[in-house]
Design an enzyme around this catalytic site. Structure first.
Site, PDB file in Angstrom:
ATOM      1  CB  VAL A 178      -0.838  -0.123   1.362  1.00  0.00           C
ATOM      2  CG1 VAL A 178      -1.709   1.316   1.439  1.00  0.00           C
ATOM      3  CG2 VAL A 178      -1.954  -1.119   1.213  1.00  0.00           C
ATOM      4  CB  CYS A 179       2.256   3.534  -1.767  1.00  0.00           C
ATOM      5  SG  CYS A 179       1.581   3.720  -3.572  1.00  0.00           S
ATOM      6  CB  ALA A 180       0.439   8.292  -1.193  1.00  0.00           C
TER       7      ALA A 180
END
Lengths: 383, 74
Positions: free
Chosen positions: A77-79
């Site tokens: 997961v990232c932004a």
């Protein structure tokens, strides 16, 4: 020998929501920077989450491989999603077989709404809860006889429109229980698009720049030919105008006054000291006079432990008077102290969000997304 | 003036830091690098990355949607 495919799977926000509702096991590798991760992250009953910023992994993932379970489903997961694809591909190359990335990242997660049916109404209608799982916001659609009312509509109005269109329902009313401070309301926008009525309590609407209908105690709102009564109850404290709704003598939409695991905070629109008395009166007198069998449906939840088996967030009013820490404070002066002295940090950009909801500020879509970043923090027990 | 300018305008995460790191690897200690980025997330990420790698974020500013970071290699 054939060359190994390194492309990784995308997991949509809807798929992740279903997985969390089903309480499945998941290992989340969150590659955002640590301050963003600590402020706000994905949680679940059987989620193990670890934060390693992507910029610590630019030379490869070898150093962290032993920290990641080999046989478990792994979600990176990232932004937005770019960095999570970058890291997920390295994990796949290193031999991990069940690696995916969150499509659209935390931005998509923050905006995802999952409609869940709460129950039927007596005449064949139904009530749905729209769970904004990433941010902890709850909104509602009440349907009967081909008509619908949406309560505490969120900014993503297309979701309600599409859901109503799929079932051939006409949205006739949008209702805000109060002027929201933690998220941008879609109530006025949706009502204007569909030529529906937008309702807001007058005492919260003193500074609004647009037309609305006054949500007042005792004045019933009808949905459909079958007359499902939505009965407003004036319940100030979180805001001075806060009004709750009783639907079909069964469902009790409490807005931000009462939650399943906590109670509303009185400081987002004014001074906590001024409204704490109203809040106490609402929770310890007005609500207490109502039937215990009412099913409380709040506008927020604090964390995943409040999600029920099917993903819904609800509780019997009578049970909350035994279990909710905000409803079991014996002494009013202690209540005043707790509610005014132990408040969590205020939600991101809450003053600007109030201005937007009054119609005074008109930020772009992207600016609206930025304003809503992070957890909601509307309850006094939120962290 | 910085010794080297790395222009990552229009690039999304992780590319701004990937490019900055590549440039940083070739720099001498004491030299400075200016990184230009239009990625909104870059402020928190850059601050954390520069700290993590033991270098110095001399200054940062935003102008017309372009973030400018001045980094000194220590």
């Amino acid at each position: 020998m054939m060359e190994q495919q390194t492309s990784v799977k995308a997991m949509t926000a809807h798929e992740l929501t279903q997985l969390l509702f089903a309480q499945e096991e998941l290992f989340i590798l969150d590659v955002r920077n640590t301050s963003d991760y600590e402020a706000w992250q994905i949680e679940g009953h059987r989620v193990v989450s670890m934060n390693i910023p992507y910029f610590d992994l630019l030379d490869g993932v070898e150093a962290v491989l032993e920290k990641i379970p080999v046989k478990q489903k792994v979600l990176v997961v990232c932004a937005k999603e770019g960095s999570s694809i970058f890291v997920a591909e390295m994990l796949a190359e290193a031999g991990f077989t069940d690696v995916s990335y969150l499509q659209g990242g935390m931005k998509a997660w923050s905006e995802h709404l999952e409609p869940v049916k709460v129950g039927d109404l007596r005449d064949g209608g139904a009530i749905y809860q729209f769970v904004r799982i990433g941010k902890g916001c709850l909104s509602y659609m009440i349907v009967s006889g081909g008509e619908a009312a949406v309560v505490d509509t969120l900014r993503m109005t297309d979701v309600y429109e599409a859901f109503a269109a799929k079932h051939q329902w006409t949205i006739k009313h949008t209702i805000d229980t109060h002027l929201h401070a933690d998220h941008i309301s879609g109530g006025k926008k949706l009502a204007d698009r569909l030529d529906a009525s937008y309702w807001l309590p007058e005492k919260d609407a003193e500074e609004v720049t647009y037309s609305y209908r006054k949500l007042e105690e005792g004045q019933e709102i009808q949905v459909g030919a079958t007359k499902i009564a939505i009965l407003p109850i004036y319940s100030p404290g979180h805001t001075i105008g806060s009004t709750s709704l009783i639907v079909d003598d069964t469902y009790f939409l409490t807005g931000d006054s009462l939650f399943v695991a906590s109670i509303g905070r009185p400081d987002l629109a004014g001074k906590a000291e001024d409204w704490v008395g109203d809040l106490h009166n609402t929770l310890y007198n007005r609500y207490k006079e109502l039937p215990e069998h009412l099913v409380v449906l709040p506008a927020h939840f604090g964390n995943y432990t409040e999600l029920g088996p099917m993903g819904t967030v609800s509780a019997r009013l009578g049970d909350l008077y035994r279990n909710n820490p905000g409803l079991t404070i014996a002494d009013e002066s202690e209540f005043r102290h707790i509610v005014t002295h132990h408040l969590p940090p205020q939600p991101n950009a809450y003053q600007e969000i109030r201005q937007v909801n009054m119609g005074k500020l008109k930020p772009s879509e992207e600016e609206q997304q930025e304003m809503e970043v992070g957890p909601n923090r509307c309850a006094i027990h939120d962290k | 003036m910085a010794d080297i300018v790395v222009d990552t305008k229009g690039l999304a995460c992780p590319m701004p830091i990937v490019k900055a790191k590549k440039a940083m690897d070739g720099m001498q200690s004491g030299q400075t690098m200016e990184v230009l980025s239009t990625d909104k997330g870059s402020l928190n990420d850059f601050t954390a990355w520069v700290k993590q790698t033991g270098n110095e974020l001399v200054s940062h500013e935003v102008e017309n949607g372009v973030y400018k970071f001045l980094v000194k290699k220590l």
